[in-house]
Design a protein around this motif. Structure first.
Motif, PDB file in Angstrom:
ATOM      1  N   SER A 174       1.048  -1.075   0.215  1.00  0.00           N
ATOM      2  CA  SER A 174      -0.193   0.209  -0.070  1.00  0.00           C
ATOM      3  C   SER A 174       0.890   1.389   0.181  1.00  0.00           C
ATOM      4  O   SER A 174       1.708   1.400   0.556  1.00  0.00           O
ATOM      5  CB  SER A 174      -0.540   0.314   1.197  1.00  0.00           C
ATOM      6  OG  SER A 174      -1.733   1.130   1.142  1.00  0.00           O
ATOM      7  N   GLN A 175       0.170   2.509  -1.059  1.00  0.00           N
ATOM      8  CA  GLN A 175       1.371   3.070  -1.114  1.00  0.00           C
ATOM      9  C   GLN A 175       3.047   3.158  -1.183  1.00  0.00           C
ATOM     10  O   GLN A 175       3.800   3.713  -0.793  1.00  0.00           O
ATOM     11  CB  GLN A 175       1.519   4.241   0.576  1.00  0.00           C
ATOM     12  CG  GLN A 175      -0.180   4.497   0.905  1.00  0.00           C
ATOM     13  CD  GLN A 175      -0.245   5.205   2.011  1.00  0.00           C
ATOM     14  OE1 GLN A 175      -1.597   5.528   2.293  1.00  0.00           O
ATOM     15  NE2 GLN A 175       1.432   5.639   2.592  1.00  0.00           N
ATOM     16  N   GLY A 176       3.110   2.384  -2.274  1.00  0.00           N
ATOM     17  CA  GLY A 176       4.061   1.559  -2.380  1.00  0.00           C
ATOM     18  C   GLY A 176       4.963   1.069  -1.488  1.00  0.00           C
ATOM     19  O   GLY A 176       6.410   0.906  -1.713  1.00  0.00           O
ATOM     20  N   VAL A 177       4.440   0.394  -0.506  1.00  0.00           N
ATOM     21  CA  VAL A 177       5.573   0.164   0.580  1.00  0.00           C
ATOM     22  C   VAL A 177       4.402  -1.006   1.396  1.00  0.00           C
ATOM     23  O   VAL A 177       3.554  -1.603   1.867  1.00  0.00           O
ATOM     24  CB  VAL A 177       5.670   1.071   1.988  1.00  0.00           C
ATOM     25  CG1 VAL A 177       5.821   0.380   2.902  1.00  0.00           C
ATOM     26  CG2 VAL A 177       6.018   2.071   1.498  1.00  0.00           C
ATOM     27  N   LEU A 344       0.900   4.376   9.153  1.00  0.00           N
ATOM     28  CA  LEU A 344       1.884   4.154   7.644  1.00  0.00           C
ATOM     29  C   LEU A 344       2.437   5.640   7.400  1.00  0.00           C
ATOM     30  O   LEU A 344       1.404   6.021   6.701  1.00  0.00           O
ATOM     31  CB  LEU A 344       1.487   2.759   6.380  1.00  0.00           C
ATOM     32  CG  LEU A 344       1.850   2.927   4.806  1.00  0.00           C
ATOM     33  CD1 LEU A 344       3.182   2.442   5.030  1.00  0.00           C
ATOM     34  CD2 LEU A 344       1.021   2.154   4.034  1.00  0.00           C
ATOM     35  N   LEU A 345       3.764   5.371   7.110  1.00  0.00           N
ATOM     36  CA  LEU A 345       4.341   6.146   6.108  1.00  0.00           C
ATOM     37  C   LEU A 345       5.206   6.383   5.171  1.00  0.00           C
ATOM     38  O   LEU A 345       5.966   5.050   5.506  1.00  0.00           O
ATOM     39  CB  LEU A 345       5.572   7.630   7.316  1.00  0.00           C
ATOM     40  CG  LEU A 345       5.910   8.733   7.223  1.00  0.00           C
ATOM     41  CD1 LEU A 345       4.708   9.744   6.525  1.00  0.00           C
ATOM     42  CD2 LEU A 345       6.956   9.416   7.966  1.00  0.00           C
ATOM     43  N   SER A 346       5.248   6.754   4.114  1.00  0.00           N
ATOM     44  CA  SER A 346       5.236   6.627   2.966  1.00  0.00           C
ATOM     45  C   SER A 346       6.275   7.492   1.980  1.00  0.00           C
ATOM     46  O   SER A 346       5.363   8.850   2.247  1.00  0.00           O
ATOM     47  CB  SER A 346       4.747   5.857   1.418  1.00  0.00           C
ATOM     48  OG  SER A 346       3.877   6.931   1.524  1.00  0.00           O
ATOM     49  N   LEU A 347       7.586   7.682   1.774  1.00  0.00           N
ATOM     50  CA  LEU A 347       7.740   8.786   0.696  1.00  0.00           C
ATOM     51  C   LEU A 347       8.556   8.162  -0.627  1.00  0.00           C
ATOM     52  O   LEU A 347       8.855   7.274  -0.683  1.00  0.00           O
ATOM     53  CB  LEU A 347       9.120   9.414   1.066  1.00  0.00           C
ATOM     54  CG  LEU A 347       9.837  10.728   0.448  1.00  0.00           C
ATOM     55  CD1 LEU A 347       9.332  11.739  -0.412  1.00  0.00           C
ATOM     56  CD2 LEU A 347      11.111  10.318   1.564  1.00  0.00           C
ATOM     57  N   ASN A 348       7.900   9.004  -1.498  1.00  0.00           N
ATOM     58  CA  ASN A 348       8.031   8.405  -2.991  1.00  0.00           C
ATOM     59  C   ASN A 348       8.835   9.576  -3.499  1.00  0.00           C
ATOM     60  O   ASN A 348       8.345  10.704  -4.036  1.00  0.00           O
ATOM     61  CB  ASN A 348       7.384   7.931  -4.002  1.00  0.00           C
ATOM     62  CG  ASN A 348       7.256   7.602  -5.110  1.00  0.00           C
ATOM     63  OD1 ASN A 348       6.945   8.258  -5.851  1.00  0.00           O
ATOM     64  ND2 ASN A 348       7.823   6.538  -5.853  1.00  0.00           N
ATOM     65  N   ASP A 361      11.364   3.919  -3.712  1.00  0.00           N
ATOM     66  CA  ASP A 361      10.599   4.042  -2.666  1.00  0.00           C
ATOM     67  C   ASP A 361      11.157   3.905  -0.751  1.00  0.00           C
ATOM     68  O   ASP A 361      11.691   3.405  -0.710  1.00  0.00           O
ATOM     69  CB  ASP A 361       9.172   3.302  -2.667  1.00  0.00           C
ATOM     70  CG  ASP A 361       8.478   3.991  -4.184  1.00  0.00           C
ATOM     71  OD1 ASP A 361       7.233   4.334  -3.147  1.00  0.00           O
ATOM     72  OD2 ASP A 361       8.639   2.968  -4.888  1.00  0.00           O
ATOM     73  N   LEU A 362      10.471   4.810   0.085  1.00  0.00           N
ATOM     74  CA  LEU A 362      11.049   3.999   1.217  1.00  0.00           C
ATOM     75  C   LEU A 362       9.274   4.791   2.861  1.00  0.00           C
ATOM     76  O   LEU A 362       8.801   5.189   1.531  1.00  0.00           O
ATOM     77  CB  LEU A 362      12.128   5.678   2.216  1.00  0.00           C
ATOM     78  CG  LEU A 362      12.751   5.622   1.692  1.00  0.00           C
ATOM     79  CD1 LEU A 362      13.698   7.357   1.910  1.00  0.00           C
ATOM     80  CD2 LEU A 362      13.866   4.676   1.282  1.00  0.00           C
ATOM     81  N   TYR A 389      13.078   0.095   1.958  1.00  0.00           N
ATOM     82  CA  TYR A 389      13.146   0.640   1.141  1.00  0.00           C
ATOM     83  C   TYR A 389      13.107  -0.256  -0.170  1.00  0.00           C
ATOM     84  O   TYR A 389      13.674  -1.392  -0.022  1.00  0.00           O
ATOM     85  CB  TYR A 389      14.713   1.432   1.695  1.00  0.00           C
ATOM     86  CG  TYR A 389      15.691   0.124   1.636  1.00  0.00           C
ATOM     87  CD1 TYR A 389      16.891  -0.121   0.412  1.00  0.00           C
ATOM     88  CD2 TYR A 389      16.094  -0.240   2.974  1.00  0.00           C
ATOM     89  CE1 TYR A 389      17.189  -1.098   0.328  1.00  0.00           C
ATOM     90  CE2 TYR A 389      17.513  -1.197   3.635  1.00  0.00           C
ATOM     91  CZ  TYR A 389      18.184  -1.661   1.614  1.00  0.00           C
ATOM     92  OH  TYR A 389      18.658  -2.525   2.411  1.00  0.00           O
ATOM     93  N   ASN A 390      13.313   0.913  -1.409  1.00  0.00           N
ATOM     94  CA  ASN A 390      13.136  -0.068  -2.169  1.00  0.00           C
ATOM     95  C   ASN A 390      13.318   1.279  -3.747  1.00  0.00           C
ATOM     96  O   ASN A 390      12.865   2.191  -3.883  1.00  0.00           O
ATOM     97  CB  ASN A 390      11.304  -0.526  -2.586  1.00  0.00           C
ATOM     98  CG  ASN A 390      11.554  -1.218  -4.422  1.00  0.00           C
ATOM     99  OD1 ASN A 390      12.589  -1.146  -5.010  1.00  0.00           O
ATOM    100  ND2 ASN A 390       9.966  -1.222  -4.392  1.00  0.00           N
ATOM    101  N   ALA A 391      15.051   0.811  -4.414  1.00  0.00           N
ATOM    102  CA  ALA A 391      15.232   1.792  -5.472  1.00  0.00           C
ATOM    103  C   ALA A 391      15.207   1.041  -6.875  1.00  0.00           C
ATOM    104  O   ALA A 391      16.282   0.324  -6.712  1.00  0.00           O
ATOM    105  CB  ALA A 391      16.565   2.165  -4.768  1.00  0.00           C
ATOM    106  N   LYS A 392      15.091   1.969  -8.047  1.00  0.00           N
ATOM    107  CA  LYS A 392      15.326   0.733  -8.926  1.00  0.00           C
ATOM    108  C   LYS A 392      14.857   1.857  -9.929  1.00  0.00           C
ATOM    109  O   LYS A 392      14.627   3.320  -9.886  1.00  0.00           O
ATOM    110  CB  LYS A 392      13.406   0.407  -8.942  1.00  0.00           C
ATOM    111  CG  LYS A 392      12.999  -0.339  -8.659  1.00  0.00           C
ATOM    112  CD  LYS A 392      11.915  -0.765  -9.475  1.00  0.00           C
ATOM    113  CE  LYS A 392      10.503   0.130  -9.258  1.00  0.00           C
ATOM    114  NZ  LYS A 392       9.962   0.021  -7.528  1.00  0.00           N
TER     115      LYS A 392
END
Length: 756
Positions: A174-177, A344-348, A361-362, A389-392
């Protein structure tokens, strides 16, 4: 990791100077302008609609290459690739009529192509379409998708099951996380509310290449609500009523955007009494309350795009243990009950380097789960904090090749703060690196990928205090079961490694016929509960004993998908075979401890196979009529067994039929629909040794809705009658099945949505 991201951001942002514009006109097949067509750039979260002349424009775009989606009801969606933006890029689009399904851009796969271009078969459903079915929870709506079902505890808790795999084998984003909420427990729900969610994408099969451990069974990827179009302000109020539970769901949202800034916020409250069975009895303490808040802020200019989102969810629910006891309309849960707080806190961030880009995505998830057996003091209090963390990195496109390289990781801590311990205090660290390549020629696509992962799990020793022993227990009995007394845990330090590959091929055999074939491996490291459990798990009513020597589950799945579609007819068939080495499951030992049956975690090789088949008929000239039908089946066995040694928690075969009409009444009722759904679940006799078989049942559901126009006022209305004939039935996946408690009876749902 954060330092590297900040350095990349600061170092390159100074080089990225652009003032690019994309504009154009959207027309139909006769070159007439299409008014109100949606034009959207997914990775920039920017959208607009065409004006009275069919024109649109985006300003202040970064350098780089983008996909722009053009969509309008009754036309095929177009996913236009724009390479090397200039200060004045003109893109004119001519849309083609399409009566049946709208093609969607798929976000959960690495190259963000439309489903018609995608190598993997991904199910895409808007939350609006799921809500039109009148379901009371998000997971109930998901269970209407072929290949997806749910393990439920009344109406308050639902666990997704994809092709017979559930729990930690299904990953939720959700929210890329990646969502982490102690999902090993059957009575632990998603912790997500459908308000503020735009759509869901379902990957049925191993997606470990993209998402790492725990994605071996599939992925549920929730796309959040879109921001408002530039220079607009929108507010809406949504209210739903549920007759069966005397329930109410109210949601208020607002959003606004400029060319650069975007903001939205939404608050939701959900409250229900005990649900009523088909016999008219209420199931005591199945009531629950939910509060949900979502907000987001985004900014993009000619250099970068960034979005921050926050979601708070509080769930207060009763655990039904008395069955059909006290009959009350109360909405205040009694003990035993759960309180679950989820943050849930997300940063894209997307950073552009001309012909390439870095997508980062953090995420931070805090999940606090408390269980109250009696009184106001939590006996079980677990705090799970997770950093993701997810980096592409999307390399420059080379001819027909597209390449993505990525790293992913997770740092997680579990802390017990109550007297009871289900699992020990522990720290988990994940790290993965992967690469995937897409090669496209004509209508054919070949995609391949490779990935390496490592998981390290370190748990602390704990010895149960004397206060946790039963007062009546004699010294002799204590000596007998001290080895496995609840709350005693040995320290554990395990490391798990896995290498996974995937290969997919898609081609158009003809203009109407599409073939997809995929082979992919996946893995799942054993979770903390499977490795360390030592005590009564009240949610499953079992004394569970973990196994510190469990190995990593490793699977290989083969999928084939065949789709045929023309103007008035669509047909699909999906088949899969899934072989799993070291499949983990619980098995009864025949012992009884703390007045509870003992189950231990064991492993065996397993195989699952089955699929889905369906069609959608839109006969000519009856343009207002749709008929949809689908059938799904899964069989799960221990692969070393001979005969009927089946796996637990395998869904029964299901046949789903829907007749839907579309209509308009003069100028005051638009986008109208009426539907009749007949859903048949068959007997489930293929059960494991400690499961009981389940009888089949057929449910009938009605739906009606549309947009009402009253002067300048517009609102949408939905009226649904679910389980219309008040059928008494017990689902195979109901956790209340062992107590003989039926599922929910007739439920009339009225929903209204006002755009303010």
């Amino acid at each position: 990791m954060k330092k590297y991201i900040i350095a990349l951001f600061m170092g390159f942002s100074a080089l990225l100077q652009a003032q690019n514009t994309v504009l154009g006109t959207v027309t139909d097949g006769t070159n007439q302008p299409i008014i109100g067509a949606s034009v959207y750039i997914p990775e920039l979260h920017k959208g607009t609609t065409t004006d009275a002349d069919g024109k649109y424009a985006f300003k202040n775009l970064p350098n780089g290459s983008f996909r722009i989606a053009f969509s309008y009801v009754g036309f095929k969606t177009i996913n236009q690739w724009i390479e090397k933006l200039t200060k004045n890029t003109v893109v004119n689009i001519q849309m083609e009529n399409a009566i049946l399904e709208i093609d969607e851009v798929i976000v959960s796969t690495p190259f963000n192509k439309m489903q018609s271009q995608n190598v993997m078969k991904v199910e895409h459903e808007s939350i609006e379409s799921l809500q039109q079915k009148g379901t009371s929870t998000l997971i109930e709506g998901l269970a209407t998708i072929p290949g997806v079902s749910q393990i439920s505890t009344g109406t308050s808790i639902g666990k997704p099951v994809i092709r017979g795999l559930s729990g930690n084998r299904v990953l939720v984003y959700s929210q890329g996380v990646r969502i982490e909420n102690q999902q090993f427990g059957a009575e632990h729900g998603l912790g997500l509310n459908d308000a503020g969610v735009e759509s869901v994408e379902v990957i049925k099969g191993p997606a470990s290449l993209l998402y790492g451990s725990d994605a071996m069974g599939g992925v549920l990827y929730f796309n959040p609500e879109k921001f408002a179009n530039a220079h607009t302000f929108k507010a809406n109020f949504n209210q739903k009523y549920f007759s069966n539970t005397l329930g109410s769901n109210a949601s208020v949202g607002l959003k606004t955007s400029t060319d650069n800034w975007k903001f939205l916020a939404r608050g939701t409250h959900n409250t229900h009494s005990d649900y009523k069975t088909g016999q008219g009895d209420r199931v005591t303490n199945s009531r629950y309350n939910e509060t949900d808040f979502k907000t987001g802020i985004g900014y993009n200019n000619s250099k970068f795009s960034t979005v921050v989102r926050y979601n708070f969810n509080k769930l207060d629910l009763g655990i039904p243990e008395e069955g059909l006891a006290e009959q009350t309309y109360s909405k205040d849960p009694e003990s035993p009950r759960q309180e679950v707080y989820n943050h849930l806190l997300s940063l894209n961030n997307v950073i552009y380097f001309g012909n390439s880009k870095l997508d980062v995505d953090l995420g931070y998830i805090s999940n606090n789960r408390m269980e109250y057996e009696e009184g106001n003091e939590a006996s079980l209090d677990m705090l799970l904090n997770t950093y993701n963390y997810n980096a592409k990195y999307h390399l420059p496109k080379t001819g027909r090749f597209e390449t993505v390289l990525g790293i992913q990781g997770m740092h997680q801590t579990n802390k017990n703060r109550g007297e009871e311990y289900l699992i020990p205090d522990a720290t988990t660290n994940d790290f993965g690196v992967f690469g995937t390549v897409n090669y496209e020629w004509g209508t054919s696509v070949l995609q391949a990928g490779l990935r390496f992962d490592n998981r390290n799990l370190n748990s602390l020793a704990h010895e149960a205090g004397e206060e946790e022993h039963h007062d009546e227990e004699t010294e002799e009995e204590h000596e007998h079961d001290h080895e496995h007394h609840g709350g005693d845990f040995d320290a554990l330090n395990r490391s798990f490694n896995s290498v996974n590959v995937s290969l997919g091929y898609k081609t158009n055999i003809s203009k109407e016929l599409v073939l997809r074939m995929n082979v992919a491996s996946g893995f799942r490291a054993p979770n903390l509960a499977e490795l360390t459990s030592n005590g009564v798990h009240h949610g499953t009513n079992r004394y569970e004993i973990g196994n510190a020597n469990l190995k990593t589950e490793q699977n290989l799945q083969t999928d084939i998908n065949l789709e045929y579609g023309n103007t008035h007819f669509e047909f699909f068939v999906n088949g899969f075979y899934n072989h799993i080495n070291n499949y983990i499951y619980t098995s009864p030992t025949g012992e009884i401890m703390d007045d509870t049956d003992v189950f231990e975690y064991v492993q065996d090789n397993a195989k699952l196979y089955g699929g889905e088949v369906g069609l959608h008929l839109h006969p000519h000239p009856l343009d207002w009529l749709h008929y949809e039908t689908s059938f799904e089946t899964v069989t799960g066995k221990k692969s070393r067994s001979v005969g009927s040694d089946f796996l637990p928690l395998i869904p029964a075969n299901n046949w789903n039929n829907t007749i839907r009409t579309e209509f308009k009444i003069k100028n005051w009722f638009e986008e109208g629909f009426a539907s009749l759904n007949v859903n048949t679940t068959f007997n489930q006799d293929k059960v494991s040794g400690f499961e009981t078989s389940s009888n089949g049942y057929t449910l009938v559901n009605l739906g009606f809705g549309g947009k009402v126009k009253w002067g300048k006022t517009e609102f949408n209305v939905n009226l649904n009658g679910n389980n219309l004939f008040d059928k008494k039935y017990i689902a195979h996946f109901s956790r209340l099945k062992t107590d003989g408690i039926p599922n929910i009876g007739r439920n009339i749902v009225l929903g209204m949505n006002f755009n303010l």
